[in-house]
Design an enzyme around this catalytic site. Structure first.
Site: not given
Ligand code: AMP
Length: 217
Positions: A13, A88, A127, A160, A171
């Site tokens: 994404k 989400r 990654r 990360r 996740r």
């Molecule tokens: P991402 O970079 O999109 O993989 O997001 C990293 C982390 O941020 C996720 O595993 C969640 O802990 C938090 N996070 C990101 N977007 C959301 C969301 N829409 N709702 C809740 N937590 C989020």
């Protein structure tokens, strides 16, 4: 044009959103990046989010919705945006409907990038990300010329914290439980378009651009 990129963690994404934003000249609104920015600045929100992010859990809806609403209300989002990682949960999707209504905007489409779980684990565990320009590499599939250095800006590459195996599995589990139901939610409004994310990265971009080109106003 208001687009959502929906998909499991590791579906690409973020990479695709960046490419589409350049192509379509739209701002990229990624909730994960917003949280990481808060974390870097050590804001109250960042400290709160970190506890959830480290475990691979979702940050509570009220906090996340407030943060994204503030971002979408800024003037650069007036002409459209690409949302990556938000919504989400069903509560977030419903809140987003209200935010769009309040701001007088309309969702153009939802692009669902489908990738099987075993591929996600392989992708996320390899990654590496540049601390400086956030460019993403993969130690096997798109390796940097030097293991720890960004090809583009020379910045340091890091893994990360939430790309560790246990957190990756958490996740993906959270995704199936809380985010996958959004597929049905958007199918019901005829806004959902599924794209195969388990093909060459450039072909995914081309497919997304073709789908976006076919979307109505
Ligand atoms: P991402 O970079 O999109 O993989 O997001 C990293 C982390 O941020 C996720 O595993 C969640 O802990 C938090 N996070 C990101 N977007 C959301 C969301 N829409 N709702 C809740 N937590 C989020």
């Amino acid at each position: 044009m208001y687009l959502i990129l929906l998909g499991p963690p590791g579906s690409g994404k973020g990479t695709q959103a960046e490419r589409l934003c350049k192509e379509l000249n739209l701002p990229h609104v990624a909730s994960g990046d917003l949280f990481r920015d808060h974390l870097k600045r050590e804001t109250e929100l960042g400290v709160l989010a970190q506890n959830y992010m480290d475990k691979g859990h979702l940050v509570p809806d009220d906090v996340t919705i407030g943060m994204v609403k503030e971002r979408l209300s800024r003037s650069d989002c007036r002409g459209g945006t690409i949302l990556d990682g938000f919504p989400r949960t069903l509560a977030q999707a419903e809140a987003l409907d209200s935010i769009f209504q309040e701001l007088g905007q309309q969702l153009t489409g939802v692009l669902f990038i489908a990738v099987p779980d075993d591929v996600l684990i392989e992708r996320l565990s390899g990654r590496r990300i540049c601390r400086n320009c956030q460019t993403s590499f993969h130690i096997l599939f798109s390796p940097p010329r030097e293991l720890q250095t960004c090809d583009l800006c020379g910045g340091e590459l890091y893994q990360r914290d939430d790309d560790q195996p246990d957190t990756i599995r958490a996740r993906i589990k959270v995704y199936h439980k809380q985010t996958a139901p959004l597929i049905k939610y958007y199918q019901a409004t005829d806004l959902l378009h599924e794209v195969d994310g388990n093909i060459d990265i450039d072909r995914v971009t081309d497919t997304l651009i073709t789908v976006i080109g076919s979307l109505g106003p």
